[in-house]
Design a protein around this motif. Structure first.
Motif, short mmCIF file in Angstrom:
data_model
loop_
_atom_site.label_atom_id
_atom_site.label_comp_id
_atom_site.label_asym_id
_atom_site.label_seq_id
_atom_site.Cartn_x
_atom_site.Cartn_y
_atom_site.Cartn_z
N UNK A 264 -15.76 -44.91 -119.43
CA UNK A 264 -16.34 -44.95 -118.09
C UNK A 264 -17.87 -45.00 -118.13
N UNK A 265 -18.44 -45.20 -119.29
CA UNK A 265 -19.90 -45.23 -119.43
C UNK A 265 -20.46 -46.64 -119.45
N UNK A 266 -19.63 -47.66 -119.34
CA UNK A 266 -20.11 -49.03 -119.39
C UNK A 266 -20.52 -49.52 -118.01
N UNK A 267 -21.49 -50.40 -117.97
CA UNK A 267 -22.00 -50.97 -116.72
C UNK A 267 -22.26 -52.45 -116.91
N UNK A 268 -21.88 -53.24 -115.92
CA UNK A 268 -22.14 -54.67 -115.94
C UNK A 268 -23.13 -55.06 -114.86
N UNK A 269 -24.02 -55.99 -115.16
CA UNK A 269 -25.04 -56.44 -114.21
C UNK A 269 -24.82 -57.92 -113.92
N UNK A 270 -24.82 -58.28 -112.64
CA UNK A 270 -24.62 -59.65 -112.20
C UNK A 270 -25.74 -60.05 -111.25
N UNK A 271 -25.88 -61.35 -111.10
CA UNK A 271 -26.82 -61.90 -110.13
C UNK A 271 -26.07 -62.88 -109.23
N UNK A 272 -26.19 -62.70 -107.93
CA UNK A 272 -25.50 -63.56 -106.98
C UNK A 272 -26.32 -64.84 -106.76
N UNK A 273 -25.66 -65.97 -107.00
CA UNK A 273 -26.28 -67.27 -106.78
C UNK A 273 -25.38 -68.13 -105.90
N UNK A 274 -25.82 -69.36 -105.65
CA UNK A 274 -25.08 -70.24 -104.76
C UNK A 274 -23.69 -70.54 -105.30
N UNK A 275 -23.56 -70.67 -106.61
CA UNK A 275 -22.28 -70.99 -107.20
C UNK A 275 -21.45 -69.79 -107.58
N UNK A 276 -21.82 -68.59 -107.16
CA UNK A 276 -21.07 -67.38 -107.47
C UNK A 276 -21.91 -66.39 -108.25
N UNK A 278 -23.40 -64.63 -111.57
CA UNK A 278 -23.83 -65.01 -112.90
C UNK A 278 -24.13 -63.74 -113.68
N UNK A 279 -23.63 -63.66 -114.90
CA UNK A 279 -23.85 -62.49 -115.73
C UNK A 279 -25.32 -62.40 -116.14
N UNK A 280 -25.87 -61.20 -116.07
CA UNK A 280 -27.23 -60.93 -116.53
C UNK A 280 -27.10 -60.22 -117.87
N UNK A 281 -27.21 -60.99 -118.95
CA UNK A 281 -26.99 -60.43 -120.28
C UNK A 281 -28.14 -59.56 -120.74
N UNK A 282 -29.35 -59.82 -120.26
CA UNK A 282 -30.52 -59.02 -120.63
C UNK A 282 -31.27 -58.63 -119.36
N UNK A 283 -30.75 -57.65 -118.61
CA UNK A 283 -31.41 -57.30 -117.34
C UNK A 283 -32.80 -56.71 -117.53
N UNK A 284 -33.07 -56.08 -118.67
CA UNK A 284 -34.38 -55.50 -118.87
C UNK A 284 -35.48 -56.55 -118.82
N UNK A 285 -35.19 -57.74 -119.38
CA UNK A 285 -36.20 -58.81 -119.36
C UNK A 285 -36.54 -59.22 -117.94
N UNK A 286 -35.53 -59.23 -117.05
CA UNK A 286 -35.79 -59.61 -115.67
C UNK A 286 -36.68 -58.57 -114.99
N UNK A 287 -36.34 -57.30 -115.14
CA UNK A 287 -37.06 -56.26 -114.42
C UNK A 287 -38.46 -56.03 -114.98
N UNK A 288 -38.61 -56.05 -116.30
CA UNK A 288 -39.93 -55.82 -116.90
C UNK A 288 -40.86 -56.98 -116.57
#
Length: 457
Positions: A264-276, A278-288
């Motif tokens: 129960x410690x896992x977390x998935x990050x997604x980004x909503x786009x026009x086509x549905x 999309x997995x965010x494999x490296x969310x740290x790069x986006x936020x930093x």
């Protein structure tokens, strides 16, 4: 006179009534009577005879039990499979909850489309939309690997019809969107009531175990954010997933609140786009990459399950015109913010008692771990002083930090400090402030502001 097929039982005291009452005649509690099936009468009428004890069952030692290895079903969505623990387990019951418009139907539509593209039989049951409406929504999900339009669709609200379809077609995965719209004909309660949701979920569970079909239940949430319906619904299923985020933001977070077949410690990050989604494999790069490094901004090295995540925490402190001043926060607990502000004023000399304080975790991410305390404290102190954090030579880069605050002003260690530091160093934020570099909040403030910009004692 025909015997009633249902009764109403008080969930507080167990009192039974033939009809629903707003107030329980037994204990006086309000809105506690729940509709349930009446017990079957004994043949010939009269009271049921006491059950006779049967032969005693023979318990078996666990080492003597033969456990078969079951291959999981991959949904084709890496983030979803990781949160599930490696994929869907055949015959399991998964509950997916989230606020309206967050992307629950999009996520399940993509998963069933990928399974259909892999040759797995699927079924999508909707009690909220017609088949034509579902097609319009799934057309944007159709890709080379995701055959969303090949998924069979059933627009039905009768649970018996749904069960008959599952038994006839034996799909590998069946999505019920949503469980609050299905109803059992032998119960008089409205769809979505406590009795209906409990009965529908119990029947779907028996069908899933019998047919070996993985059933994904899409659930509504209340205004507090919890899954609507009886609490027994979460106990009944094998896995509870929570889909979080803000509809105005593009990022979505998938968490496992319960998982009998994984962590129960896992977390998935997604980004909503026009086509549905999309997995965010490296969310740290986006936020930093979006971090400003200006006064009131710090980077928190947080842990989302087993994954380190860098997110920006921003604070704004302004003179208040009302009494008491406002305390507004997004992405963190409001009571935790009040604790941090009290420690700041008492042990660090940064008083904001007459100012409005606004704290935001950028990107719509919610952080619930205590390691965010130091980031909130440094962001508020920076905003109150109007000075950017970090040494003058590194003013262009934001400051990374993590740590828990004690009520006496000390910094307490948090889990996985080496992984947090490694993630910060990966993006050039190696000079992080953490419990290993400072023992108290006052020392952390001195290190954060730099030697030439000390905080007043």
């Amino acid at each position: 006179m025909a015997r009633p097929t249902t009764i109403h039982v008080c969930s507080s005291c167990g009192h039974t009534e033939a009809r629903w009452h707003g107030q329980c005649p037994g204990c006086g509690e309000w809105n506690t009577l729940v509709e349930e099936r009446a017990p079957a009468a004994r043949a010939g009428g009269g009271a049921a005879a006491p059950r006779r004890a049967g032969p005693a069952a023979v318990p078996v030692a666990l080492r003597d039990v033969r456990a078969e290895t079951v291959a999981r079903l991959s949904t084709g969505i890496g983030e979803l499979d990781r949160v599930l623990g490696g994929g869907l387990v055949p015959g399991s019951l998964v509950l997916l909850g989230g606020s309206p418009g967050i992307g629950k139907s999009t996520l399940t539509g993509m998963a069933t489309g990928n399974l259909a593209g892999a040759g797995r039989p699927t079924l999508y049951v909707s009690g909220e939309e017609s088949a034509a409406q579902i097609r319009m929504r799934h057309e944007r999900l159709e890709t080379e690997g995701c055959r969303a339009l090949d998924v069979p669709v059933l627009a039905e609200t009768d649970v018996d019809a749904v069960l008959a379809t599952i038994e006839a077609h034996r799909p590998a995965v069946c999505v019920i969107d949503s469980v609050q719209t299905l109803s059992a004909a032998d119960l008089t309660g409205a769809p979505g009531s406590v009795g209906q949701v409990r009965e529908v979920a119990a029947r779907l569970m028996r069908a899933a175990k019998t047919a070996g079909t993985t059933v994904i239940l899409v659930g509504h949430v209340t205004k507090e954010g919890s899954i609507a319906g009886p609490r027994v619904l979460e106990h009944l299923v094998d896995c509870v997933l929570q889909f979080e985020g803000e509809r105005e933001r593009t990022y979505r977070t998938l968490r496992a609140l319960k998982n009998r077949f994984g962590s129960t410690s896992e977390t998935g990050v997604f980004e909503m786009r026009q086509g549905g989604l999309v997995e965010v494999l490296d969310p740290s790069a986006r936020f930093v990459g979006e971090a400003t490094g200006k006064p009131g901004s710090v980077v928190l090295a947080a842990m989302e399950g087993s994954r380190p995540l860098l997110v920006e925490v921003q604070a704004l402190v302004s003179q208040s015109e009302i009494v008491p001043p406002r305390r507004v926060c997004t992405g963190i607990d409001r009571n935790r913010l009040a604790l941090v502000l009290a420690v700041l004023g008492r042990h660090a000399g940064v008083g904001v008692g007459t100012s409005d304080v606004f704290v935001n975790v950028v990107g719509g991410v919610r952080v619930d771990e205590p390691g965010a305390d130091l980031a909130v404290a440094l962001a508020v102190a920076s905003a109150a002083r109007g000075v950017a954090l970090g040494s003058p030579a590194e003013a262009a880069r934001p400051l990374a930090c993590f740590g828990e605050l004690g009520l006496t002003g000390e910094l307490r260690t948090v889990g996985h400090p080496e992984r947090r530091l490694a993630e910060a160093a990966k993006f050039g934020l190696g000079d992080a402030v953490h419990p290993g570099s400072a023992q108290t909040l006052r020392q952390a403030l001195r290190a954060a502001f730099g030697a030439v910009r000390p905080v007043a004692a």
